[in-house]
Scaffold this active site. Structure first.
Site, PDB file in Angstrom:
ATOM      1  CG  HIS A 181      -4.610  -0.451   5.837  1.00 41.31           C
ATOM      2  ND1 HIS A 181      -5.986  -0.469   5.792  1.00 41.31           N
ATOM      3  CD2 HIS A 181      -4.201  -1.646   5.331  1.00 41.31           C
ATOM      4  CE1 HIS A 181      -6.389  -1.618   5.272  1.00 41.31           C
ATOM      5  NE2 HIS A 181      -5.332  -2.341   4.985  1.00 41.31           N
TER       6      HIS A 181
ATOM      7  CD  GLU B  81      -3.010  -1.275   0.474  1.00 39.54           C
ATOM      8  OE1 GLU B  81      -3.127  -0.406  -0.406  1.00 39.54           O
ATOM      9  OE2 GLU B  81      -3.798  -2.224   0.621  1.00 39.54           O
TER      10      GLU B  81
ATOM     11  CG  HIS C  81      -9.240  -3.963   2.738  1.00 40.56           C
ATOM     12  ND1 HIS C  81      -8.503  -3.704   1.613  1.00 40.56           N
ATOM     13  CD2 HIS C  81      -8.325  -4.241   3.701  1.00 40.56           C
ATOM     14  CE1 HIS C  81      -7.215  -3.851   1.869  1.00 40.56           C
ATOM     15  NE2 HIS C  81      -7.088  -4.164   3.147  1.00 40.56           N
TER      16      HIS C  81
ATOM     17  CD  GLU D 254     -15.223  11.596  25.897  1.00 40.08           C
ATOM     18  OE1 GLU D 254     -15.613  11.343  27.027  1.00 40.08           O
ATOM     19  OE2 GLU D 254     -14.038  11.698  25.579  1.00 40.08           O
TER      20      GLU D 254
ATOM     21  CG  HIS E 200      -7.217  -5.921   7.743  1.00 42.17           C
ATOM     22  ND1 HIS E 200      -6.530  -7.002   7.231  1.00 42.17           N
ATOM     23  CD2 HIS E 200      -6.956  -4.901   6.901  1.00 42.17           C
ATOM     24  CE1 HIS E 200      -5.889  -6.649   6.124  1.00 42.17           C
ATOM     25  NE2 HIS E 200      -6.123  -5.367   5.909  1.00 42.17           N
TER      26      HIS E 200
HETATM   27  P1  13P Z   1       1.126  -5.560   3.056  1.00 41.33           P
HETATM   28  O1  13P Z   1       1.597  -6.795   3.788  1.00 41.33           O
HETATM   29  O2  13P Z   1       1.726  -5.467   1.680  1.00 41.33           O
HETATM   30  O3  13P Z   1       1.375  -4.316   3.880  1.00 41.33           O
HETATM   31  O4  13P Z   1      -0.433  -5.698   2.836  1.00 41.33           O
HETATM   32  C1  13P Z   1      -1.298  -5.852   3.915  1.00 41.33           C
HETATM   33  C2  13P Z   1      -2.607  -5.202   3.701  1.00 41.33           C
HETATM   34  O5  13P Z   1      -3.347  -5.035   4.655  1.00 41.33           O
HETATM   35  C3  13P Z   1      -3.003  -4.748   2.349  1.00 41.33           C
HETATM   36  O6  13P Z   1      -4.119  -3.934   2.399  1.00 41.33           O
HETATM   37 ZN    ZN Z   2      -5.345  -4.276   4.258  1.00 40.86          ZN
END
Ligand code: 13P
Ligand code: ZN
Length: 274
Positions: free
Chosen positions: A141, A117, A212, A171, A143
């Site tokens: 980023h 990313e 995602h 809050e 999940h």
């Molecule tokens: P990477 O291992 O390349 O960082 O990818 C993980 C991910 O969450 C892609 O969205």
């Molecule tokens: Zn991801």
């Protein structure tokens, strides 16, 4: 002389990866993080960096990132392992003069490349650097499960998500008064997701990637991490409420907007427009 791993900012990066892992937001290699180093932080590590690496294209031209140094997680590397073996799972990269290529100058000692990313991270660093006069330095980023679960349940638009999440903890509107952006499902690591996220990040500090994960930014690790944590906690409450048969009462629009004045934030009333 201290090495790279003795620097306070590098330790903070590693610790934040570990905290994210402990939260359960990073199964396998899920998630990635980047930090734009301050000039004095880059200066402090320079004696330990190598310029022997190859230049690789960013695939975008980002002139305001010229010669910037970033700490970045490696692609395919597990957050679980960052604390134990940081030198094999994270790296420092330098962007070239034109903002078109990058080079690994430290880390990923057993091989590898920065996160897939990276174009999204760097494009969004470029946008936030300009918008905040250089104040924003962190992008993460991950999940988180409840936030992702909501992308199967709520309409995939900024207003629906923002209002639903704001409502769950008093809050929330204070922590993210501008709201949350949402992008539709897209191929991860693609130029499309970089550009779509970049459009939303002009307004928001958090963008949900449908089915995602979530993408958050801020001036420092605590703020960006705290934002992700707050959104995910609110999402968890919403999932619990939905699982128990839905809301029976809630916070009104007027009550949410009443938080602006005492907390000196500008909660976006337009979120309630039809
Ligand atoms: P990477 O291992 O390349 O960082 O990818 C993980 C991910 O969450 C892609 O969205
Ligand atoms: Zn991801």
């Amino acid at each position: 002389m201290n090495g790279v791993l003795d620097q306070k900012i590098v330790k903070y990066f590693i610790d934040t990866c570990h905290q994210s892992w402990l939260k359960g937001w990073n199964e396998r290699n899920g998630g990635n993080m980047s930090y734009r180093m301050k000039p004095e932080e880059a200066e402090a590590v320079k004696p330990f960096l190598s310029e022997d690496g190859v230049w690789r294209p960013i695939t975008l031209t980002l002139p305001n990132l010229s010669n910037e140094y970033f700490i970045v997680t490696g692609s395919g590397k597990y957050y679980k392992n960052v604390l134990r073996e940081p030198e094999n799972n994270i790296c420092i990269i330098r962007v070239d003069e034109k903002g078109e290529n990058y080079k690994i100058v430290w880390g990923l000692a057993e091989g590898g490349v920065p996160t897939s990313e990276l174009p999204t991270h760097l494009l969004n660093h470029s946008i936030k650097k300009e918008k905040t006069d250089g104040a924003y330095r962190v992008i993460m980023h991950a999940h988180p499960a409840n936030t992702v679960a909501l992308t199967f349940l709520l309409s995939l638009d900024d207003k629906t998500f923002t209002k639903a999440i704001w409502e769950m903890i008093t809050e929330c509107p204070i922590v993210f008064p501008a709201g949350i952006g949402v992008v539709p499902w897209m191929v991860c690591g693609s130029a499309d997701i970089a550009v779509a996220t970049g459009e939303k990040i002009k307004k928001y500090d958090a963008v949900v990637w449908s089915h995602h994960g979530i993408f958050c930014c801020g001036p420092d690790f605590d703020t960006a991490f705290g934002l992700m944590d707050t959104i995910e906690k609110a999402a968890e409450i919403l999932i619990k409420v939905m699982s128990c048969g839905g809301k029976r009462q809630s916070i009104s629009k007027e009550q949410i907007l009443a938080l602006s004045e005492p907390y000196h934030v500008d909660i976006d009333a337009a979120m309630f427009d039809d």
